[in-house]
Design a protein around this motif. Structure first.
Motif, short mmCIF file in Angstrom:
data_model
loop_
_atom_site.label_atom_id
_atom_site.label_comp_id
_atom_site.label_asym_id
_atom_site.label_seq_id
_atom_site.Cartn_x
_atom_site.Cartn_y
_atom_site.Cartn_z
N PRO A 41 -53.02 -4.64 -60.48
CA PRO A 41 -54.14 -5.11 -59.66
C PRO A 41 -53.67 -5.37 -58.24
O PRO A 41 -52.50 -5.65 -58.00
N ASP A 42 -54.58 -5.26 -57.31
CA ASP A 42 -54.23 -5.55 -55.91
C ASP A 42 -55.09 -6.70 -55.42
O ASP A 42 -55.83 -7.30 -56.17
N GLN A 43 -55.00 -6.98 -54.15
CA GLN A 43 -55.76 -8.08 -53.56
C GLN A 43 -56.99 -7.58 -52.82
O GLN A 43 -57.54 -8.26 -51.99
N ASP A 44 -57.43 -6.36 -53.12
CA ASP A 44 -58.56 -5.76 -52.42
C ASP A 44 -59.82 -5.80 -53.27
O ASP A 44 -60.68 -4.95 -53.18
N GLY A 45 -59.93 -6.79 -54.11
CA GLY A 45 -61.08 -6.88 -55.00
C GLY A 45 -62.04 -7.95 -54.55
O GLY A 45 -62.21 -8.20 -53.36
N LEU A 46 -62.64 -8.59 -55.50
CA LEU A 46 -63.60 -9.65 -55.23
C LEU A 46 -62.87 -10.92 -54.84
O LEU A 46 -61.76 -11.18 -55.28
N THR A 47 -63.53 -11.73 -54.03
CA THR A 47 -63.00 -13.04 -53.68
C THR A 47 -63.55 -14.06 -54.68
O THR A 47 -64.49 -13.78 -55.42
N ARG A 48 -62.98 -15.25 -54.66
CA ARG A 48 -63.49 -16.31 -55.53
C ARG A 48 -64.95 -16.61 -55.20
O ARG A 48 -65.76 -16.87 -56.08
N ALA A 49 -65.31 -16.56 -53.91
CA ALA A 49 -66.69 -16.82 -53.50
C ALA A 49 -67.64 -15.75 -54.05
O ALA A 49 -68.82 -16.02 -54.26
N GLU A 50 -67.14 -14.56 -54.27
CA GLU A 50 -67.96 -13.48 -54.82
C GLU A 50 -67.97 -13.50 -56.34
O GLU A 50 -68.55 -12.63 -56.97
N GLY A 51 -67.31 -14.49 -56.94
CA GLY A 51 -67.35 -14.66 -58.39
C GLY A 51 -66.22 -14.02 -59.15
O GLY A 51 -66.34 -13.78 -60.35
N ALA A 52 -65.11 -13.74 -58.49
CA ALA A 52 -63.99 -13.08 -59.17
C ALA A 52 -63.57 -13.89 -60.41
O ALA A 52 -63.47 -15.11 -60.36
N ILE A 139 -70.35 -8.06 -61.98
CA ILE A 139 -70.00 -6.90 -61.17
C ILE A 139 -68.67 -6.36 -61.67
O ILE A 139 -67.79 -7.12 -62.08
N LEU A 140 -68.58 -5.04 -61.69
CA LEU A 140 -67.35 -4.35 -62.03
C LEU A 140 -67.04 -3.41 -60.87
O LEU A 140 -67.90 -2.64 -60.45
N VAL A 141 -65.82 -3.50 -60.36
CA VAL A 141 -65.36 -2.64 -59.27
C VAL A 141 -64.16 -1.86 -59.80
O VAL A 141 -63.22 -2.45 -60.32
N VAL A 142 -64.21 -0.53 -59.68
CA VAL A 142 -63.10 0.33 -60.09
C VAL A 142 -62.59 1.05 -58.85
O VAL A 142 -63.38 1.65 -58.11
N ASP A 143 -61.29 0.96 -58.60
CA ASP A 143 -60.65 1.62 -57.45
C ASP A 143 -59.72 2.73 -57.93
O ASP A 143 -59.02 2.56 -58.93
N ALA A 144 -59.71 3.83 -57.19
CA ALA A 144 -58.74 4.92 -57.40
C ALA A 144 -57.93 5.02 -56.11
O ALA A 144 -58.46 5.34 -55.05
N VAL A 145 -56.64 4.71 -56.21
CA VAL A 145 -55.76 4.64 -55.04
C VAL A 145 -54.82 5.85 -55.03
O VAL A 145 -54.20 6.16 -56.05
N LEU A 146 -54.73 6.53 -53.90
CA LEU A 146 -53.79 7.64 -53.75
C LEU A 146 -52.37 7.10 -53.75
O LEU A 146 -52.03 6.24 -52.94
N VAL A 147 -51.54 7.60 -54.64
CA VAL A 147 -50.17 7.11 -54.76
C VAL A 147 -49.39 7.38 -53.49
O VAL A 147 -48.70 6.49 -52.97
N ASP A 148 -49.50 8.59 -52.95
CA ASP A 148 -48.67 8.96 -51.80
C ASP A 148 -49.08 8.28 -50.50
O ASP A 148 -48.27 8.13 -49.59
N ARG A 149 -50.33 7.84 -50.38
CA ARG A 149 -50.79 7.23 -49.12
C ARG A 149 -51.17 5.77 -49.26
O ARG A 149 -51.43 5.10 -48.25
N GLY A 150 -51.28 5.27 -50.48
CA GLY A 150 -51.68 3.88 -50.68
C GLY A 150 -53.10 3.61 -50.21
O GLY A 150 -53.46 2.48 -49.88
N LEU A 151 -53.93 4.62 -50.23
CA LEU A 151 -55.30 4.56 -49.71
C LEU A 151 -56.29 4.55 -50.87
O LEU A 151 -56.13 5.31 -51.83
N VAL A 152 -57.30 3.68 -50.79
CA VAL A 152 -58.36 3.70 -51.80
C VAL A 152 -59.20 4.94 -51.53
O VAL A 152 -59.94 5.01 -50.55
N ALA A 153 -59.06 5.94 -52.40
CA ALA A 153 -59.77 7.20 -52.21
C ALA A 153 -61.20 7.13 -52.73
O ALA A 153 -62.08 7.82 -52.23
#
Length: 186
Positions: A41-52, A139-153
């Motif tokens: 997991p990363d820190q680019d998800g929901l905040t506590r205020a958003e109900g994480a 809410i469910l958030v699914v991220d796909a991150v490029l391994v070589d660039r570290g970018l949420v694709a």
């Protein structure tokens, strides 16, 4: 690529079904056959205020199994992390919502017929009882991150009311929500 997550869904929208949204990196194409693995997991998800929330282990396993089944069915094979081109992770949020609706405009629902006065048969608006409704939103958030660039694709989000039956038997609801969400995965 962080989109603002707005979790305020009107009761009317929740009754119509969940809201699904997607974000994609404009310069990235994810082709069928792209290998993926579960990432940390990363820190680019929901905040506590958003109900994480940190989901229970059985809920996490159900989400992971549903996402994996959808991706494999679309032609995206699971791979060891060291040979994956994409790393996937997800975030979950939940909150209890209460809303006061305007009074019903029906004198029969208020205990009988009112005597016409300056406001007619309905009486003064202050005399009509307001209604408070409550529900659970998720809410469910699914991220796909490029391994070589570290970018949420790709990021998919599904949000809406969690019906009481889904709270007691979440497996089917999770599979349905993930199926709806992953329809938008390339």
């Amino acid at each position: 690529m962080r989109s603002p997550l707005v979790l305020l869904l009107a009761a009317a929208l929740a009754a119509c079904g969940p809201t699904v949204a997607y974000d994609r990196a404009p310069d990235v194409r994810i082709a069928a056959g792209t290998r993926w693995a579960w990432g940390p997991p990363d820190q680019d998800g929901l905040t506590r205020a958003e109900g994480a929330v940190l989901p229970a282990d059985d809920i996490s396993r159900a989400i992971r199994a549903a996402v994996e089944a959808e991706l494999v069915a679309k032609g995206f094979p699971v791979a060891p992390a060291e040979s994956a081109q994409l790393l996937l992770h997800f975030h979950v949020g939940q909150r209890h919502v209460s809303d006061t609706l305007p009074p019903r405009d029906d004198p029969a629902a208020q205990g009988g017929v009112r005597v016409p006065g300056e406001w007619g048969g309905y009486g003064r608006p202050e005399d009509l009882a307001s209604r408070t409704v409550t529900w659970e939103e998720g809410i469910l958030v699914v991220d796909a991150v490029l391994v070589d660039r570290g970018l949420v694709a790709w990021r998919g989000m599904i949000a809406g009311e969690i019906p009481p039956e889904a709270m007691s038997r979440p497996g089917l609801a999770i599979r349905d929500a993930v199926k709806r969400l992953m329809r938008g995965f390339p």
